[in-house]
Design a protein around this motif. Structure first.
Motif, PDB file in Angstrom:
ATOM      1  N   UNK A  11      -6.531  -2.337  -7.033  1.00 56.82           N
ATOM      2  CA  UNK A  11      -7.662  -1.774  -6.031  1.00 56.82           C
ATOM      3  C   UNK A  11      -7.317  -1.813  -4.722  1.00 56.82           C
ATOM      4  N   UNK A  12      -6.902  -0.683  -3.909  1.00 53.61           N
ATOM      5  CA  UNK A  12      -6.661  -0.710  -2.589  1.00 53.61           C
ATOM      6  C   UNK A  12      -7.672  -1.316  -1.634  1.00 53.61           C
ATOM      7  N   UNK A  13      -9.078  -0.860  -2.110  1.00 51.78           N
ATOM      8  CA  UNK A  13     -10.044  -1.423  -1.038  1.00 51.78           C
ATOM      9  C   UNK A  13     -10.253  -3.027  -1.181  1.00 51.78           C
ATOM     10  N   UNK A  14     -10.168  -3.483  -2.489  1.00 53.08           N
ATOM     11  CA  UNK A  14     -10.329  -4.917  -2.860  1.00 53.08           C
ATOM     12  C   UNK A  14      -9.171  -5.558  -1.918  1.00 53.08           C
ATOM     13  N   UNK A  15      -8.014  -5.163  -2.017  1.00 50.10           N
ATOM     14  CA  UNK A  15      -6.716  -5.739  -1.268  1.00 50.10           C
ATOM     15  C   UNK A  15      -7.010  -5.732   0.118  1.00 50.10           C
ATOM     16  N   UNK A  66      -6.558   9.026   1.951  1.00 44.22           N
ATOM     17  CA  UNK A  66      -7.867   8.517   1.405  1.00 44.22           C
ATOM     18  C   UNK A  66      -7.474   8.231  -0.069  1.00 44.22           C
ATOM     19  N   UNK A  67      -6.559   8.373  -0.611  1.00 37.07           N
ATOM     20  CA  UNK A  67      -6.422   8.050  -2.023  1.00 37.07           C
ATOM     21  C   UNK A  67      -5.097   7.335  -2.026  1.00 37.07           C
ATOM     22  N   UNK A  68      -5.260   6.097  -2.270  1.00 32.29           N
ATOM     23  CA  UNK A  68      -3.986   5.059  -2.397  1.00 32.29           C
ATOM     24  C   UNK A  68      -4.474   4.028  -3.179  1.00 32.29           C
ATOM     25  N   UNK A  69      -3.257   3.126  -3.449  1.00 33.01           N
ATOM     26  CA  UNK A  69      -3.468   2.025  -4.361  1.00 33.01           C
ATOM     27  C   UNK A  69      -2.368   0.937  -3.969  1.00 33.01           C
ATOM     28  N   UNK A 113       0.809  -1.235  -0.011  1.00 33.29           N
ATOM     29  CA  UNK A 113      -0.044  -0.243   0.041  1.00 33.29           C
ATOM     30  C   UNK A 113       0.842   1.356  -0.032  1.00 33.29           C
ATOM     31  N   UNK A 114       0.399   2.348  -0.785  1.00 34.80           N
ATOM     32  CA  UNK A 114       1.016   3.430  -0.614  1.00 34.80           C
ATOM     33  C   UNK A 114       0.012   4.561  -0.913  1.00 34.80           C
TER      34      UNK A 114
END
Length: 171
Positions: free
Chosen positions: A161-165, A23-26, A16-17
């Motif tokens: 997608x960071x939310x899915x991960x 609030x905006x990450x990948x 994660x970065x």
């Protein structure tokens, strides 16, 4: 400010970065540098190709014989990114000789996982792969996840997608 890393985040895993705020990450895929040709081929076959530009650079062009203070200015994009949305598949690789917990990130321009035709884009970073490999191995099909291929100056990266991960890492 697209995909500009400010600092490594502590949002739950090694991949994660934060991008311009928490609030905006990948989620960053590992090992893409070894697969640049394949990633570029998938990006060029993608249907959601987009080019975005951040800012403008002004360059002074001088020719031999120009008087002091002469020349002309040329404007060009400062940062041009090629961005392609893709469907990716997380596939556990328990027979991987380097890491039995390895989880490959695969793509196919059709949006479907087909073992004989899909392309390996990279891997989930080792510390997170150990956490999700068992969960993925118990499932009957590879995990589908949305992602983005980002390119600049013929160098390509794969972002998930960071939310899915995050959801997958919580299981």
């Amino acid at each position: 400010m697209i995909f500009r890393r400010k600092r490594k985040s502590d949002l739950g895993g090694g991949g994660f970065y934060a991008v311009d705020g928490p609030d905006n990450c990948f989620y960053d895929v590992a090992g893409e540098s070894f697969r640049q040709d394949d990633i570029e081929a998938v990006a060029q076959a993608g249907s959601s190709f987009m080019r975005t530009t951040e800012g403008v650079v002004r360059t002074k062009i001088l020719k031999p014989g120009d008087a002091p203070g002469g020349g002309r200015w040329r404007e060009q994009p400062a940062n041009t990114w090629d961005i392609v949305g893709v469907i990716l598949w997380l596939v556990p690789e328990p027979t991987n000789e380097h890491d039995p917990n390895a989880v490959g990130v695969w793509a196919d321009p059709t949006g479907h996982y087909r073992p004989e035709q899909s392309v390996l884009m990279g891997y989930i970073p080792r510390q997170d792969a150990a956490r999700i490999s068992g969960t993925l191995q118990r499932r009957t099909a590879p995990e589908r996840i949305e992602g983005t291929i980002v390119g600049r100056h013929s160098r390509w990266g794969v972002k998930l997608d960071s939310d899915a991960m995050d959801a997958l890492l919580q299981t």
